[in-house]
Enzyme design. Structure first.
Site, PDB file in Angstrom:
ATOM      1  N   LYS A  71       0.843  -1.202   0.000  1.00 44.94           N
ATOM      2  CA  LYS A  71       0.000   0.000   0.000  1.00 44.94           C
ATOM      3  C   LYS A  71       0.870   1.241   0.000  1.00 44.94           C
ATOM      4  O   LYS A  71       1.913   1.279   0.692  1.00 44.94           O
ATOM      5  CB  LYS A  71      -0.870   0.003   1.254  1.00 44.94           C
ATOM      6  CG  LYS A  71      -1.936  -1.072   1.229  1.00 44.94           C
ATOM      7  CD  LYS A  71      -3.133  -0.703   2.094  1.00 44.94           C
ATOM      8  CE  LYS A  71      -4.255  -1.714   1.885  1.00 44.94           C
ATOM      9  NZ  LYS A  71      -4.556  -2.459   3.095  1.00 44.94           N
TER      10      LYS A  71
ATOM     11  N   ASP B 142      57.875 -35.351 -11.009  1.00 41.64           N
ATOM     12  CA  ASP B 142      57.246 -35.780 -12.261  1.00 41.64           C
ATOM     13  C   ASP B 142      56.225 -34.742 -12.713  1.00 41.64           C
ATOM     14  O   ASP B 142      55.109 -35.083 -13.121  1.00 41.64           O
ATOM     15  CB  ASP B 142      56.576 -37.147 -12.048  1.00 41.64           C
ATOM     16  CG  ASP B 142      56.253 -37.836 -13.378  1.00 41.64           C
ATOM     17  OD1 ASP B 142      56.686 -37.320 -14.433  1.00 41.64           O
ATOM     18  OD2 ASP B 142      55.556 -38.870 -13.353  1.00 41.64           O
TER      19      ASP B 142
END
Ligand code: ADP
Length: 613
Positions: A32, A470
């Site tokens: 409102k 590695d």
């Protein structure tokens, strides 16, 4: 002006919409239009218009106000909403535009700043359909999930001429470090503590690096994973701080959200600076956060703050020179892996692993996706019997399990009976080499980021005096958001296969091996750096094989005669210079990983200098 002077003076009057508060159980939700009036003592709302005010419909006594903050646009699908929390109620007000929203929040906060009951946390969403739209907590009374202005703007310049608000009560004792949870965690082992994102703890005993005994606010004690929490007060605990992510990753993250005002703060490619990235109308804008002569932070010259969180809080309320105000950070990624699957957990019970489909087949055997106790996604490496020295590996893996870095595949533990299972974090996008080969025409910035991630992981291993042995693109995996993770670190030492371990062997990765490794089997962080240079070459050549047409003996004589791999076609010369330095003959002359990171950063700063507004 003292607090009670001119108590009825109207400080602000505007027409805005009020969401019904649902105080009566059967009333439906509506919006409102009301005339809102702010006085030093009350927030009042009336029927009518500002010019012709009607009947008073309600009031909120400001002394009872606990929180005044903006509300997420998506909470009610309404823009410019803000909330006033008082007693057990929340008043939601919808302003007509952003400016009005900021002004009202600011004005009410100013009048409430002396309140004794101000909260430190609030919900930027709303409680709808039995949960909070912001944090999805199903407990309506749950503590807020975001800090309020009480915590964040107490010293800012905005309020320098005003008295400071009362400090929130300090709920934690001062016996140990106070920390905040960055993620939620479901305890796994008895003795672990379960918690939600944002919960706070006091650390009681730090046991090793990765788990610690802590007490939460309700007095419950238990073990928590250290990487799920951060010390209170640092930037790391801010849900909008993303640290070292690059510009294009930030852009992807924000665009994916598709929500206006989504923002994050990241470390700039320029050392020491930070950048705010903000989504507006589908486009990401980047702003440098600068410091003035008093070391105050600012984006625009008029709004300076002693800390970055204060700057952010200010720009959540006011665009203040930005294209739009800051609304919400991107939704958080999935939780990071913990170190081990519970505190002190190392041996994993094989019956608790459900094996899924095969995701790879490597040197040691099959790799399958799996679930631990049906919930935690894992990768299971099933070691071929007699392929490795099992006892030695298990001893070493106890050490490796404690390594923890966002760019290392996390080792969770092992099933130590033959066949050994190595249980690690599951990394969804597979092997880096395959990724590079599939998507050859990656943007240069993406490739730079890949090598940056690998260097970060390797700098971490280097700091632990641990040698990978590695390193190669085939031993890296690609995770969510293209985060690259190094795996198989240190594993090669336990392989029982001369073809793999001896430099004359056919499976020995000679193309990644430094001269001193080939000649004397002498591994060090500096031989890892050599391999890293080869990995950089793999990345910038789109996954090509180094020395493709050469067999092992030819590679050895090529290297020993001082020749090196040529620059990949699209690679910048600055990047190639780093590679070549990794391949210097004398190990001591090669850079450390820390130096590689610094050099990459400064190159990225030049090449991808951010364009700022
Ligand atoms: P090996 O070390 O035995 O040669 P790898 O570690 O290379 O085996 O694994 C083989 C393949 O399995 C990888 O290329 C990758 O596609 C997949 N893989 C391995 N570990 C994981 C993991 N943690 N998450 C997702 N996929 C993985």
């Amino acid at each position: 002006m003292s607090y009670f002077d001119n108590a009825d003076k109207e400080l602000k009057v505007d027409s805005m919409f009020k969401r019904s508060q649902g105080k009566k159980k059967l009333s439906t939700i509506n919006y409102k239009e009301r005339v809102f009036v702010l006085t030093p003592k009350q927030l009042q709302y009336y029927e009518g218009t500002p010019q012709k005010r009607g009947k008073m419909k309600g009031t909120v006594d400001l002394i009872k106000v606990k929180v005044v903050e903006a509300v997420d646009d998506n909470a009610f699908d309404k823009q410019y909403c803000f909330q006033v929390v008082y007693q057990e109620y929340t008043l939601y007000i919808i302003a007509n535009n952003e400016e009005q929203q900021s002004e009202w929040i600011y004005a009410i906060q100013e009048e409430c700043r002396k309140n004794k009951t101000l909260l430190s946390y609030y919900h930027p969403g709303a409680f709808i359909g039995n949960q909070w739209t912001c944090c999805h907590n199903t407990d309506k009374q749950a503590m807020g999930c975001q800090k309020t202005f009480v915590n964040t703007v107490s010293n800012s310049q905005v309020f320098l001429d005003k008295p400071l608000p009362p400090l929130p009560p300090t709920p934690l004792e001062n016996e140990g470090l106070n920390v905040v949870a960055l993620y939620s965690f479901q305890g796994i082992e008895s003795g672990d503590l379960s918690f939600s994102k944002g919960d706070e703890f006091t650390i009681l005993i730090s046991e090793g690096e990765h788990w610690c005994l802590a007490r939460d606010r309700n007095g419950q004690k238990g073990y928590i994973p250290v990487n799920y929490v951060r010390e209170k007060g640092g930037l790391d605990t801010e849900c909008w701080y993303f640290g070292d992510i690059m510009r294009h990753v930030a852009e992807d993250k924000l665009i994916k959200e598709q929500k206006e005002g989504t923002f994050l703060v990241r470390n700039s490619s320029k050392d020491g600076l930070m950048t705010l990235s903000l989504l507006h109308a589908g486009v990401v804008k980047h702003y440098h956060i600068k410091q003035d002569e008093n070391k105050f932070y600012k984006i625009s010259p008029r709004h300076c703050f002693p800390t970055i969180p204060e700057l952010i809080e200010y720009h959540k309320l006011n665009s203040g020179g930005l294209v739009t105000r800051l609304r919400q950070p991107p939704s958080s990624d999935t939780n990071p892996p913990t170190v081990g699957l519970g505190h002190g957990k190392w041996e994993i019970d094989r019956s608790e692993i459900n094996l899924g489909h095969e995701i790879g087949n490597g040197q040691f055997g099959r790799v399958c996706k799996g679930w631990w106790r049906g919930t935690t996604e894992v990768a299971v490496k099933m070691m071929k019997p007699n392929s490795m020295s099992e006892d030695d590996f298990i001893e070493e893996a106890k050490v490796m399990q404690h390594f923890h870095h966002p760019n290392l595949v996390q080792l969770y533990g092992v099933c130590s009976q033959t066949p050994i299972y190595i249980i690690t974090e599951f990394v969804p996008n597979g092997c880096l080499l395959t990724f590079l080969r599939k998507q050859r025409s990656q943007k240069l910035s993406v490739l730079c980021e890949i090598v940056f991630h690998v260097a970060s992981a390797m700098a971490y291993l280097e700091s632990k005096n641990f040698i990978h042995r590695d390193l190669a693109a085939r031993n890296c995996l690609v995770g969510m958001n293209l985060v690259v993770k190094v795996c198989d670190f240190g594993l090669s030492r336990f392989v029982i296969d001369d073809e793999y371990t001896a430099s004359e062997g056919t499976k020995f990765p000679i193309k990644w091996a430094a001269p001193e490794v080939i000649m004397y089997n002498r591994f060090s962080s500096k031989s890892d750096i050599w391999a890293y240079g080869i990995l950089m070459w793999e990345v910038f050549s789109g996954g090509m094989s180094p020395y493709a047409s050469y067999g092992n003996p030819q590679v050895v004589s090529y290297i020993m005669s001082g020749k090196r791999l040529k620059k990949p076609e699209s690679c910048r010369s600055g990047i190639y210079t780093i590679m070549k330095d990794c391949w210097l003959e004398c190990p001591d002359h090669r850079p450390s990983f820390g130096i590689v990171i610094r050099r990459l950063k400064s190159l990225l700063g030049e090449d991808y200098a951010d364009a700022f507004d």
